[in-house]
Each structure stands twice: as structure tokens, then as C-alpha cells.
Design an enzyme around this catalytic site. Structure first.
Site, PDB file in Angstrom:
ATOM      1  N   SER A 114       0.798  -1.229   0.000  1.00 22.37           N
ATOM      2  CA  SER A 114       0.000   0.000   0.000  1.00 22.37           C
ATOM      3  C   SER A 114       0.826   1.272   0.000  1.00 22.37           C
ATOM      4  O   SER A 114       0.316   2.338  -0.347  1.00 22.37           O
ATOM      5  CB  SER A 114      -0.934   0.023   1.210  1.00 22.37           C
ATOM      6  N   ASP A 131      -3.978   7.627   8.196  1.00 26.12           N
ATOM      7  CA  ASP A 131      -4.866   6.690   8.885  1.00 26.12           C
ATOM      8  C   ASP A 131      -4.044   5.932   9.922  1.00 26.12           C
ATOM      9  O   ASP A 131      -2.930   6.346  10.240  1.00 26.12           O
ATOM     10  CB  ASP A 131      -5.611   5.771   7.902  1.00 26.12           C
ATOM     11  N   HIS A 183      -1.012   4.266   7.462  1.00 29.62           N
ATOM     12  CA  HIS A 183      -0.308   4.908   6.354  1.00 29.62           C
ATOM     13  C   HIS A 183       0.032   6.376   6.602  1.00 29.62           C
ATOM     14  O   HIS A 183      -0.817   7.130   7.100  1.00 29.62           O
ATOM     15  CB  HIS A 183      -1.156   4.801   5.091  1.00 29.62           C
TER      16      HIS A 183
END
Length: 375
Positions: free
Chosen positions: A50, A341, A344
Site C-alpha cells: 500500500s 490513517d 499509512h
């Protein structure tokens, strides 16, 4: 950091001239005027999790997506794109700084044009890892499958520009690989899967062998210029601090996990050096992202951060992916938060990491450049 209950940061390294890397065709189009000064690399090719997934998960049947608000709040146009951040990721910022392109598209986008294909794409998938077992529950794309997509990319590129030019693009492309955090967090710490089979050192070696196989295959397919990122201090991910019941007012990092991250990175650095020696004609750079992340955590005021142990989205403790949504409104000023978040980093943190890449990966890049600001 990376994804799922998982990988979280990811990535990055540059300053001497490597004249053999200078290419002749520009990176913004397949065919451009000879008066245009070409970028250092004709394309950028990205593999991993990610930290570098620019939207591939939008096009697969997984719950782990970032294509909904408030993701993308600081992205150009203020739209969610599938990037697990409030804005751009390191591949976007780096490609822009190097003059390749402004944004790196996901390979699985059905609207991907041949022009975009020529200057590179991301094959990465949020929640992914080098260990195929990491993606069984999340149903995302393991790095091994990303290699299969790369082979499809080569076929399409051959068709678009011809085999000779396609080979030249791939030979000259900058390859970024960022992963590993999900493997440790999902398969070793948070779920008792690989920890039943390996001790931590054995699992590190298992992952490193997987990564070596991936790099060797990419080399055999024509790639020559690699940045291989180590893992960040994933014991400092807000979701890890919460999961390990460290949710005290101080919210301290999980030092045992960070110690394992440092040990893995030390091994990876040696592996990358040996791979470069064995893959004739290659340039491979190990990217230390652990230290710059720890510096942002330990000296937040230097970067303008006021919060480094919680994410901006919601209460910042567990919100990630589907849990970060319009019902969990984000903080007012994301630039004051290291994390967007619970896993991340935000675009501001990624901008600092990109600057670190441009300043320290001197064996691949000629001139340090400041990442461009978003419109």
C-alpha cells in the site's frame, strides 16, 4: 505504513552521474520532439504494497480499498483514487521530481492508455507481501502475481511501441520495490501463522529469499535499475500500538517489533549488494526508510508534526481502509499528522521521504530535486 493490519510505510535513496543510465527518449511520451531534454529514466515501474499502490485494489474483489472519502482529500482535485493517503505517494512524487510523469497510474486501470504505459505504472497492491500467504485472507495481489502482470505489461508495451523500443524502456526504467511490513505484521505478529513454522530470524531469511527470486526474475525480464526499500519501524504504526494494548497516554512504539525490522533491514542491505554483484550490468540501491521515519517520530517539530502516534482519520487508533470513511471524519490539518490513517503516512510525510530518496540515492540519480507541490 503498509496495509491491512499491516504494512505501513514504505519506501526510498541518491547523487553521482552514471552515464550509462542516460536515455535518449523522453519519459512523458513515447515519441517526442528531439528538442526536449529527456529525464534520467524513461519510465518508473513499481512493485509492492500500500505504500506504493496507486489504485490497483480498486479493480479487484477485496474489501481493502482506499477509493472513498476522506482518502484523497489533499490529492489534486480532492478525489479518492485508491491511494491509501490523503494525497500522493512516493512513486508519484519521485516520478514528478525526476521529470518522468506527474502521477503513476495503476496497471489494472482499464482506461490505461499506451502513452501512460510507456512511462510506467504501479503493479503494487495494498495488503500485499513477498509471502503469498499474506494475501490469502485479504484477497489482494501478492508480489509474485504482480510479476505476472509485469509480463502482461511487456506484451502490451511490445505491441504499442515495438519490441526494440519496449526493451529500451524496460532497460532504462527505474524499478521501485517496497514491501515486507505486511508479511511481518499479518503473518508473524498479529496472526499465529508463520510464527508456528519459523523463528523471527528464519522468517526474515524466508522473505529475503522470496525477494531475491523476485529481483532476479525482474532482471531476467530486462530491468536494470532498482531501488529496494527496507521496512519502516512498523512497531510505531498507530494500529500496532493499539493492538498491543499500548494505548496509554504516551502510546509508545513496540520496540521488539522495531528491533526485528532493523535486523531484517541489515540483512536486506547485504542481500541487495550481493545481488548487484551477481546481476551484471545492474544498479541496485538499498533504501533505508527506517531512519528517516524514526527521525520524524522522534523529532516531529523539525517536520511540523504535532502528532506521530495517531492517524488523522477518525480517532486515529484503528481507522484504515473501510474503517476510515465519512463516518470517521479526519482531523482539520493533516499536515500536522505523520499518519493519515492508523497505518499509512500522509502526503507531507511522503514528501519528506521522497526528499530523502533524492538526497541519498546518489548512485542512481544525478541531481537532487525538490518534489513538486500539488496544485
Amino acid at each position: 505504513m503498509a496495509s491491512s493490519s499491516s504494512s505501513f510505510f514504505v519506501l526510498l535513496v541518491l547523487l553521482n552521474t552514471i552515464t550509462r543510465l542516460i536515455i535518449t527518449n523522453p519519459g512523458t511520451t513515447c515519441n517526442a520532439s528531439s528538442t526536449v531534454v529527456p529525464p534520467k529514466f524513461p519510465a518508473i515501474l513499481v512493485f509492492g504494497d500500500s505504500t506504493v499502490d496507486t489504485g490497483n485494489n480498486n479493480f479487484i474483489p477485496t474489501a481493502f480499498k482506499g477509493c472513498h472519502p476522506p482518502y484523497g482529500r489533499e490529492f489534486p482535485g480532492h478525489i479518492p483514487t485508491g491511494r491509501f493517503s490523503d494525497g500522493r505517494l512516493v512513486p508519484d512524487l519521485l516520478a514528478s521530481a525526476l521529470g518522468i510523469k506527474k502521477l503513476v497510474p495503476p496497471f489494472l486501470d482499464p482506461l490505461l492508455s499506451d502513452k501512460e504505459l510507456c512511462t510506467g505504472v504501479s503493479f503494487a497492491s495494498a495488503g500485499s507481501g513477498y509471502d503469498d500467504l499474506t494475501t490469502v485472507v485479504s484477497r489482494v495481489i501478492p508480489v509474485s502475481q504482480q510479476l505476472q502482470y509485469f509480463k502482461e505489461y511487456i506484451k502490451r508495451l511490445n505491441k504499442a511501441v515495438g519490441e526494440h523500443k519496449a526493451k529500451k524502456i524496460i532497460n532504462g526504467a527505474l524499478v521501485m520495490i517496497s514491501g515486507g511490513s505486511n508479511d511481518f505484521l499479518i503473518n508473524f505478529y498479529d496472526l499465529p501463522t508463520r510464527s508456528l513454522q519459523f523463528n523471527i530470524s528464519g522468517y526474515q531469511d524466508f522473505l529475503l529469499q522470496k525477494l531475491q527470486d523476485i529481483i532476479k526474475e525482474l532482471f531476467d525480464l530486462g530491468c536494470r535499475n532498482f531501488i529496494v526499500a527496507g521496512v519502516p519501524p512498523f512497531g510505531c504504526a498507530p494500529i500496532q500500538i493499539t493492538a498491543k494494548l499500548k494505548n496509554t497516554p504516551a502510546r509508545t512504539c513496540i520496540e521488539e517489533e522495531n528491533k526485528d525490522a532493523r535486523a531484517y533491514n541489515s540483512k536486506l542491505k547485504r542481500v541487495v549488494k550481493k545481488l548487484e554483484e551477481s546481476c551484471e550490468g545492474s544498479k541496485m540501491v538499498y533504501l533505508n526508510i527506517y531512519d528517516p521515519f524514526m527521525d520524524m517520530i522522534n523529532q516531529p517539530q523539525k517536520y511540523g508534526f504535532v502528532e506521530t502516534k495517531k492517524g488523522c482519520c477518525g480517532n486515529g487508533l484503528v481507522e484504515v481502509g473501510p474503517l476510515c470513511n465519512l463516518l470517521t471524519p479526519p482531523c482539520a490539518n493533516a499536515s500536522e499528522y505523520l499518519f493519515w490513517d492508523a497505518i499509512h503516512p500522509g502526503e507531507v510525510a511522503y514528501t519528506h521521504i521522497t526528499r530523502y530518496v533524492l538526497d541519498h540515492a546518489h548512485m542512481l540519480f544525478t541531481i537532487p530535486t525538490t518534489p513538486a507541490k500539488a496544485n
